[in-house]
Design a protein around this motif. Structure first.
Motif, PDB file in Angstrom:
ATOM      1  N   LEU A  23       0.832  -1.214   0.000  1.00 33.25           N
ATOM      2  CA  LEU A  23       0.000   0.000   0.000  1.00 33.25           C
ATOM      3  C   LEU A  23       0.863   1.258   0.000  1.00 33.25           C
ATOM      4  O   LEU A  23       0.524   2.260  -0.649  1.00 33.25           O
ATOM      5  CB  LEU A  23      -0.926  -0.011   1.215  1.00 33.25           C
ATOM      6  CG  LEU A  23      -1.973  -1.131   1.238  1.00 33.25           C
ATOM      7  CD1 LEU A  23      -2.761  -1.093   2.538  1.00 33.25           C
ATOM      8  CD2 LEU A  23      -2.919  -1.026   0.041  1.00 33.25           C
ATOM      9  N   ALA A  24       1.990   1.206   0.721  1.00 33.52           N
ATOM     10  CA  ALA A  24       2.915   2.343   0.675  1.00 33.52           C
ATOM     11  C   ALA A  24       3.493   2.522  -0.724  1.00 33.52           C
ATOM     12  O   ALA A  24       3.678   3.653  -1.194  1.00 33.52           O
ATOM     13  CB  ALA A  24       4.038   2.140   1.694  1.00 33.52           C
ATOM     14  N   GLY A  25       3.774   1.407  -1.406  1.00 30.59           N
ATOM     15  CA  GLY A  25       4.257   1.495  -2.775  1.00 30.59           C
ATOM     16  C   GLY A  25       3.226   2.089  -3.710  1.00 30.59           C
ATOM     17  O   GLY A  25       3.567   2.845  -4.634  1.00 30.59           O
ATOM     18  N   GLN A  26       1.965   1.771  -3.500  1.00 28.48           N
ATOM     19  CA  GLN A  26       0.909   2.350  -4.319  1.00 28.48           C
ATOM     20  C   GLN A  26       0.834   3.863  -4.122  1.00 28.48           C
ATOM     21  O   GLN A  26       0.678   4.628  -5.090  1.00 28.48           O
ATOM     22  CB  GLN A  26      -0.432   1.715  -3.978  1.00 28.48           C
ATOM     23  CG  GLN A  26      -1.588   2.177  -4.849  1.00 28.48           C
ATOM     24  CD  GLN A  26      -2.886   1.468  -4.520  1.00 28.48           C
ATOM     25  OE1 GLN A  26      -2.976   0.744  -3.541  1.00 28.48           O
ATOM     26  NE2 GLN A  26      -3.897   1.667  -5.356  1.00 28.48           N
ATOM     27  N   LEU A  27       0.963   4.322  -2.880  1.00 28.09           N
ATOM     28  CA  LEU A  27       0.964   5.756  -2.614  1.00 28.09           C
ATOM     29  C   LEU A  27       2.188   6.432  -3.220  1.00 28.09           C
ATOM     30  O   LEU A  27       2.091   7.550  -3.756  1.00 28.09           O
ATOM     31  CB  LEU A  27       0.912   6.004  -1.106  1.00 28.09           C
ATOM     32  CG  LEU A  27      -0.370   5.597  -0.389  1.00 28.09           C
ATOM     33  CD1 LEU A  27      -0.227   5.809   1.115  1.00 28.09           C
ATOM     34  CD2 LEU A  27      -1.569   6.365  -0.924  1.00 28.09           C
ATOM     35  N   MET A  28       3.343   5.765  -3.141  1.00 29.04           N
ATOM     36  CA  MET A  28       4.550   6.351  -3.714  1.00 29.04           C
ATOM     37  C   MET A  28       4.438   6.459  -5.232  1.00 29.04           C
ATOM     38  O   MET A  28       4.887   7.439  -5.831  1.00 29.04           O
ATOM     39  CB  MET A  28       5.767   5.523  -3.331  1.00 29.04           C
ATOM     40  CG  MET A  28       7.091   6.093  -3.843  1.00 29.04           C
ATOM     41  SD  MET A  28       7.468   7.732  -3.161  1.00 29.04           S
ATOM     42  CE  MET A  28       8.077   7.267  -1.532  1.00 29.04           C
ATOM     43  N   GLY A  29       3.848   5.456  -5.883  1.00 24.91           N
ATOM     44  CA  GLY A  29       3.646   5.525  -7.322  1.00 24.91           C
ATOM     45  C   GLY A  29       2.760   6.696  -7.716  1.00 24.91           C
ATOM     46  O   GLY A  29       3.007   7.380  -8.712  1.00 24.91           O
ATOM     47  N   THR A  30       1.726   6.936  -6.933  1.00 23.56           N
ATOM     48  CA  THR A  30       0.855   8.077  -7.202  1.00 23.56           C
ATOM     49  C   THR A  30       1.584   9.392  -6.964  1.00 23.56           C
ATOM     50  O   THR A  30       1.426  10.358  -7.720  1.00 23.56           O
ATOM     51  CB  THR A  30      -0.388   8.006  -6.317  1.00 23.56           C
ATOM     52  OG1 THR A  30      -1.029   6.737  -6.497  1.00 23.56           O
ATOM     53  CG2 THR A  30      -1.368   9.113  -6.666  1.00 23.56           C
ATOM     54  N   HIS A  31       2.383   9.427  -5.919  1.00 18.56           N
ATOM     55  CA  HIS A  31       3.107  10.655  -5.583  1.00 18.56           C
ATOM     56  C   HIS A  31       4.119  11.027  -6.662  1.00 18.56           C
ATOM     57  O   HIS A  31       4.230  12.206  -7.046  1.00 18.56           O
ATOM     58  CB  HIS A  31       3.794  10.476  -4.227  1.00 18.56           C
ATOM     59  CG  HIS A  31       4.655  11.621  -3.821  1.00 18.56           C
ATOM     60  ND1 HIS A  31       4.204  12.917  -3.796  1.00 18.56           N
ATOM     61  CD2 HIS A  31       5.964  11.671  -3.427  1.00 18.56           C
ATOM     62  CE1 HIS A  31       5.176  13.727  -3.389  1.00 18.56           C
ATOM     63  NE2 HIS A  31       6.246  12.987  -3.181  1.00 18.56           N
ATOM     64  N   LEU A  32       4.855  10.038  -7.163  1.00 15.67           N
ATOM     65  CA  LEU A  32       5.885  10.304  -8.172  1.00 15.67           C
ATOM     66  C   LEU A  32       5.336  10.274  -9.592  1.00 15.67           C
ATOM     67  O   LEU A  32       6.025  10.741 -10.513  1.00 15.67           O
ATOM     68  CB  LEU A  32       7.017   9.287  -8.033  1.00 15.67           C
ATOM     69  CG  LEU A  32       7.745   9.248  -6.681  1.00 15.67           C
ATOM     70  CD1 LEU A  32       8.800   8.151  -6.679  1.00 15.67           C
ATOM     71  CD2 LEU A  32       8.381  10.603  -6.370  1.00 15.67           C
ATOM     72  N   THR A  33       4.153   9.685  -9.794  1.00 14.32           N
ATOM     73  CA  THR A  33       3.516   9.492 -11.108  1.00 14.32           C
ATOM     74  C   THR A  33       4.343   8.620 -12.039  1.00 14.32           C
ATOM     75  O   THR A  33       3.971   8.436 -13.207  1.00 14.32           O
ATOM     76  CB  THR A  33       3.223  10.839 -11.816  1.00 14.32           C
ATOM     77  OG1 THR A  33       4.458  11.451 -12.211  1.00 14.32           O
ATOM     78  CG2 THR A  33       2.438  11.767 -10.899  1.00 14.32           C
TER      79      THR A  33
END
Length: 390
Positions: free
Chosen positions: A255-265
């Motif tokens: 879930l943290a990786g999913q948020l990081m992907g959204t943050h960095l696009t």
């Protein structure tokens, strides 16, 4: 016919004082500190809402979320995992593939991320969690590199270029990237996503994982961490306990990786090097294994210290390493260990009160000690004293 005599447990030899439940107790003080810290996080955009500040603070919160998940594996269950970044990559790539290749929204990608991380946790943890200590660390390190190299060579993951154009979150038809206006104040997409991450980390991460650690499963994790053989002798299924901790940590990292992907696009294999696993493990050890406040402080220190030292250019990583060494010298058990007692807390007097009770209840003379043993009566003791006098 003989009847079996019942065994009566001996009475306690001392009265242990109850832990304080007032406002100065550890739980109350920590709760107030947590509320104050969360309030500061929410007020930060009103203090400084520059894109740079919001960006690094969002990254720091995601690191806190990642460290809380690793704390379940290392701090609670005692499993030395050097490939934890693999689950971070699984979550980021799963959400990126589902949203860019299949057109899913981020909300509907969450169950896919959870299922993918559970499968990855079972595949990686199933055969490896029968190992211990250094052997477990080496094997998990290998699996972390396998995940990264696999993502680097698959076409669906974009190969070395990775995945680009990862969309933002959409809730009830509203895109977080569009921002929102509240009471005449406009919050742009970056600030809204910062608040979104803060709420997930604060309410779901800190509160949920903290309560889980104090429950039955959490006590089983700590028993396995302290002595696996003794825990197994007491009836705890150590393998199931360890793999449960491993899967929960994997889901949290995904879930943290999913948020990081959204943050960095955008994500690429270079975003999931072994260095990041070492940094997250360093945050857990530096802050205090098994301590939620310590892990939060450690994650913030690891993620923000290089940014604060950025003005020193190429010397900042050297200074960062020196700070780590100095911290571990003076705080070898962590900045805020799990056994820490706050200096202003009333609970610090519990052990002192116990010592006073023991001292008050101790026999005042040799005669009373011999009488309390129950082996001699008062008359036998008097007869032996007269014999000694003769």
């Amino acid at each position: 016919m003989k009847t079996q005599a019942s065994i009566t447990a001996p009475a306690p030899t001392r009265a242990r004082p109850e832990r304080s439940r007032g406002w100065r107790s550890d739980d109350s003080v920590l709760r107030l500190l947590g509320i104050a810290a969360f309030a500061f996080v929410l007020l930060l955009p009103f203090i400084n809402a520059s894109p740079y500040t919001i960006s690094i603070m969002t990254t720091a919160l995601i690191y806190v979320m990642l460290a809380l998940g690793l704390n379940v594996v290392v701090g609670y269950a005692g499993l030395l995992d050097l490939g934890y970044i693999a689950f971070f990559a699984v979550g980021a790539y799963t959400s990126g593939i589902l949203t860019t290749h299949f057109g899913w929204s981020m909300v509907f990608a969450v169950p896919g991320v959870i299922v993918a991380c559970i499968i990855a946790g079972i595949v990686i943890g199933g055969p490896t969690l029968r190992l211990r200590s250094d052997y477990l660390a080496i094997v998990t390190l290998g699996f972390g590199e396998i995940i990264r190299l696999t993502a680097n060579n698959l076409e669906i993951t974009g190969g070395p270029s990775g995945i680009h154009g990862i969309p933002s979150w959409q809730l009830f038809g509203w895109d977080l990237a569009d921002g929102v206006t509240i009471a005449g104040i406009f919050f742009n997409g970056k600030v809204v996503f910062y608040y979104f991450v803060a709420v997930i980390v604060g309410l779901v991460g800190v509160v949920a994982l903290g309560r889980l650690a104090r429950g039955k499963m959490g006590r089983a994790w700590k028993a396995v961490r302290d002595d696996e053989d003794a825990a197994e002798a007491m009836g705890i299924n150590t393998y199931v306990t360890k793999i449960t901790a491993y899967i929960i940590g994997a889901v949290w990292a995904g879930l943290a990786g999913q948020l990081m992907g959204t943050h960095l696009t955008a994500i690429s294999p270079n975003s999931f090097l072994f260095l990041y696993s070492a940094l997250i493990l360093m945050a857990v050890v530096l802050g205090g294994m098994g301590s939620v406040p310590g892990v939060i402080i450690g994650a913030l220190f690891v993620s923000l210290a290089p940014e604060f030292l950025r003005e020193f250019a190429e010397w900042r990583f050297l200074l960062f390493g020196v700070l780590l060494v100095v911290t571990m010298i003076f705080r070898p058990t962590g900045i805020w260990p799990a056994t820490a007692v706050l200096p202003w807390s009333k609970d610090k007097h519990v052990d002192e009160d116990v010592d006073e009770v023991e001292q008050d209840s101790a026999p005042e003379s040799r005669d009373e000690a011999e009488l309390n043993e129950g082996e001699d009566t008062g008359g036998d003791l008097l007869a032996r004293r007269e014999g000694e006098n003769r």
